[in-house]
Design a protein around this motif. Structure first.
Motif, short mmCIF file in Angstrom:
data_model
loop_
_atom_site.label_atom_id
_atom_site.label_comp_id
_atom_site.label_asym_id
_atom_site.label_seq_id
_atom_site.Cartn_x
_atom_site.Cartn_y
_atom_site.Cartn_z
N GLN A 1 0.82 -1.21 0.00
CA GLN A 1 0.00 0.00 0.00
C GLN A 1 0.86 1.26 0.00
O GLN A 1 0.53 2.25 -0.65
N LEU A 2 1.97 1.21 0.74
CA LEU A 2 2.88 2.36 0.78
C LEU A 2 3.50 2.62 -0.58
O LEU A 2 3.61 3.77 -1.01
N VAL A 3 3.93 1.56 -1.25
CA VAL A 3 4.52 1.72 -2.58
C VAL A 3 3.50 2.30 -3.56
O VAL A 3 3.80 3.20 -4.36
N ILE A 4 2.26 1.79 -3.50
CA ILE A 4 1.21 2.32 -4.39
C ILE A 4 0.95 3.79 -4.09
O ILE A 4 0.81 4.63 -5.01
N MET A 5 0.90 4.15 -2.81
CA MET A 5 0.65 5.53 -2.43
C MET A 5 1.76 6.46 -2.90
O MET A 5 1.52 7.63 -3.22
N SER A 6 2.99 5.95 -2.96
CA SER A 6 4.11 6.80 -3.37
C SER A 6 4.01 7.22 -4.84
O SER A 6 4.69 8.16 -5.25
N PHE A 7 3.19 6.53 -5.62
CA PHE A 7 2.99 6.89 -7.03
C PHE A 7 1.70 7.67 -7.23
O PHE A 7 1.26 7.85 -8.37
N GLN A 8 1.09 8.14 -6.15
CA GLN A 8 -0.19 8.85 -6.24
C GLN A 8 -0.09 10.21 -5.58
O GLN A 8 0.76 10.46 -4.74
N GLU A 9 -1.02 11.07 -5.97
CA GLU A 9 -1.21 12.32 -5.24
C GLU A 9 -2.24 12.05 -4.15
O GLU A 9 -3.45 12.00 -4.40
N PHE A 10 -1.74 11.85 -2.96
CA PHE A 10 -2.57 11.40 -1.84
C PHE A 10 -2.45 12.42 -0.72
O PHE A 10 -1.45 12.47 0.00
N GLY A 11 -3.48 13.26 -0.59
CA GLY A 11 -3.49 14.30 0.43
C GLY A 11 -4.64 14.15 1.40
O GLY A 11 -5.20 13.07 1.57
N ARG A 12 -5.02 15.25 2.02
CA ARG A 12 -6.09 15.21 3.02
C ARG A 12 -7.44 14.85 2.38
O ARG A 12 -8.28 14.19 2.99
N ALA A 13 -7.64 15.31 1.13
CA ALA A 13 -8.90 15.00 0.46
C ALA A 13 -9.06 13.50 0.26
O ALA A 13 -10.17 12.94 0.41
N GLN A 14 -7.95 12.82 -0.08
CA GLN A 14 -8.02 11.37 -0.28
C GLN A 14 -8.26 10.63 1.04
O GLN A 14 -8.85 9.55 1.04
N VAL A 15 -7.82 11.22 2.14
CA VAL A 15 -8.08 10.60 3.44
C VAL A 15 -9.58 10.54 3.72
O VAL A 15 -10.09 9.58 4.31
N PHE A 16 -10.32 11.56 3.24
CA PHE A 16 -11.76 11.63 3.48
C PHE A 16 -12.57 11.06 2.33
O PHE A 16 -13.76 11.33 2.22
N GLY A 17 -11.93 10.29 1.44
CA GLY A 17 -12.69 9.54 0.46
C GLY A 17 -12.51 9.93 -0.98
O GLY A 17 -13.02 9.24 -1.87
N ALA A 18 -11.82 11.02 -1.27
CA ALA A 18 -11.62 11.43 -2.66
C ALA A 18 -10.69 10.44 -3.35
O ALA A 18 -9.73 9.95 -2.74
N PRO A 19 -10.93 10.12 -4.62
CA PRO A 19 -10.06 9.16 -5.32
C PRO A 19 -8.67 9.74 -5.56
O PRO A 19 -8.53 10.89 -5.97
N PRO A 20 -7.63 8.97 -5.29
CA PRO A 20 -6.27 9.47 -5.53
C PRO A 20 -5.95 9.53 -7.02
O PRO A 20 -6.52 8.79 -7.83
N GLU A 21 -5.04 10.43 -7.37
CA GLU A 21 -4.63 10.60 -8.76
C GLU A 21 -3.23 10.01 -8.96
O GLU A 21 -2.31 10.29 -8.19
N PHE A 22 -3.08 9.18 -9.99
CA PHE A 22 -1.79 8.57 -10.29
C PHE A 22 -0.87 9.62 -10.92
O PHE A 22 -1.21 10.25 -11.92
N VAL A 23 0.30 9.82 -10.32
CA VAL A 23 1.25 10.83 -10.80
C VAL A 23 2.58 10.22 -11.22
O VAL A 23 3.53 10.94 -11.52
N GLY A 24 2.70 8.90 -11.23
CA GLY A 24 3.93 8.25 -11.66
C GLY A 24 5.08 8.53 -10.72
O GLY A 24 4.97 8.41 -9.49
N LEU A 25 6.20 8.94 -11.29
CA LEU A 25 7.41 9.18 -10.51
C LEU A 25 7.53 10.62 -10.01
O LEU A 25 8.60 11.02 -9.53
N GLN A 26 6.47 11.39 -10.11
CA GLN A 26 6.56 12.80 -9.77
C GLN A 26 6.93 13.01 -8.30
O GLN A 26 7.72 13.90 -7.97
N ASN A 27 6.36 12.19 -7.41
CA ASN A 27 6.70 12.32 -5.99
C ASN A 27 8.18 12.07 -5.75
O ASN A 27 8.83 12.79 -4.98
N TYR A 28 8.73 11.07 -6.41
CA TYR A 28 10.16 10.77 -6.27
C TYR A 28 11.02 11.89 -6.85
O TYR A 28 12.06 12.25 -6.28
N ILE A 29 10.60 12.44 -7.97
CA ILE A 29 11.35 13.54 -8.58
C ILE A 29 11.34 14.75 -7.66
O ILE A 29 12.37 15.42 -7.46
#
Length: 329
Positions: free
Chosen positions: A61-89
């Motif tokens: 789950q952590l690895v999947i989350m690292s490839f997503q835009e996962f913020g406070r909105a996603q904590v309350f149910g909003a669907p996460p957006e896949f951003v690829g390697l952007q978080n790592y960059i």
């Protein structure tokens, strides 16, 4: 004429007029593997299932989350957006991440060196003490080891307190160092990590001391006496006889201390809460916490966690390979 290694002794039995030679017997590693090939896996299966449920699934789950835009909105149910390697960059191009990583590596190195030196000295001391004093020292080490990190940090925080700390009182009233009256040990990053090093090393020395002492009890007294008869002094006997005998134990303890000190969290976070400046004293564990919960960027926090997990995994692989090689010798 020599007998092939996979054939038993050449012994014949005569049945009437017919000579019956014994069948070749299987020896060595092949027969052993066939006899107990399934048993190790059957014994490991329950532990592997528990590890997969407790560690494996959250890691995925952590690895999947690292490839997503996962913020406070996603904590309350909003669907996460896949951003690829952007978080790592973003993390790898952030100067603050490299400052925290460098700070954590240096801090861990100092803690590991201090822990190993003190652990070896305490182990040597326990070897020389009598039974009563050794028991007393062991009880003291166990009490220090059993104290929770948060409780230990609070107690040490009282010792280094600005107004009512024991250390400032002793320095001012016993040694006349008036410049330490009302001195804050946690405001300056250098003295902050000095205090943190004392707390972490104080809690880590018992494990190192007990483990190294157990290794010292296995060193042959005959070899030490022979080295002494050959003219070797105490330092030469220690570095030329004792250290090679317990080298595997020293390596394992050192690697474990590196792993533990790189991911230290409780002591640093508690000291920051008492009076430290977080921006100048963050280490990897606290930095991940503040990025994830403080800033609400769980995707970036997941990316940092994956990078730290990869770093620790590389160290763990070296530890496992070292341990396997020692067992094969």
């Amino acid at each position: 004429m020599s007998t092939p290694p996979d054939v038993g002794p050449v012994v014949s039995a005569i049945e009437g007029e017919r000579i019956v030679a014994p069948e070749p017997r299987q020896t060595g590693r092949r027969a052993t593997r066939r006899a107990g090939s399934f048993t190790p896996y059957a014994l490991l299966t329950p532990a592997l299932i528990v590890l997969a449920a407790i560690t494996g699934w959250p890691l995925i789950q952590l690895v999947i989350m690292s490839f997503q835009e996962f913020g406070r909105a996603q904590v309350f149910g909003a669907p996460p957006e896949f951003v690829g390697l952007q978080n790592y960059i973003d993390i790898l191009t952030d100067d603050e991440f490299w400052q925290v990583l460098s700070r954590s590596v240096w801090f861990a190195a100092i803690c590991v060196i201090a822990t190993m030196v003190l652990g070896i000295l305490v182990a040597l001391l326990m070897q020389r003490l009598g039974k009563a004093l050794r028991t007393l020292v062991s009880v003291g080490l166990l009490l220090a080891w059993a104290m929770p990190p948060l409780s230990a940090t609070i107690v040490w925080g009282w010792i280094f307190d600005t107004q009512y700390g024991v250390l400032n009182y002793v320095l001012v009233n016993w040694f006349g160092l008036t410049q330490f009256e009302g001195h804050s040990w946690l405001i300056d990053p250098l003295s902050f990590f000095f205090v943190a090093t004392i707390i972490i090393v104080w809690g880590a020395v018992p494990f190192a001391a007990f483990t190294i002492y157990a290794g010292l009890t296995q060193v042959s007294d005959e070899v030490l006496e022979a080295a002494q008869l050959d003219g070797a002094n105490a330092f030469q006997r220690f570095f030329l006889v004792v250290v090679p005998s317990i080298r595997s134990i020293l390596v394992i303890v050192t690697i474990l201390q590196v792993i533990w000190d790189l991911r230290v969290f409780t002591q640093i976070y508690a000291l920051q809460s008492i009076g430290g400046i977080a921006e100048e004293t963050n280490t990897l564990g606290v930095y991940i916490y503040r990025v994830s919960l403080g800033s609400g960027d769980f995707g970036a926090g997941g990316a940092i966690s994956v990078l730290v997990a990869v770093l620790l995994m590389l160290i763990s692989i070296y530890y496992v390979r070292r341990n396997v090689k020692e067992e094969e010798l």
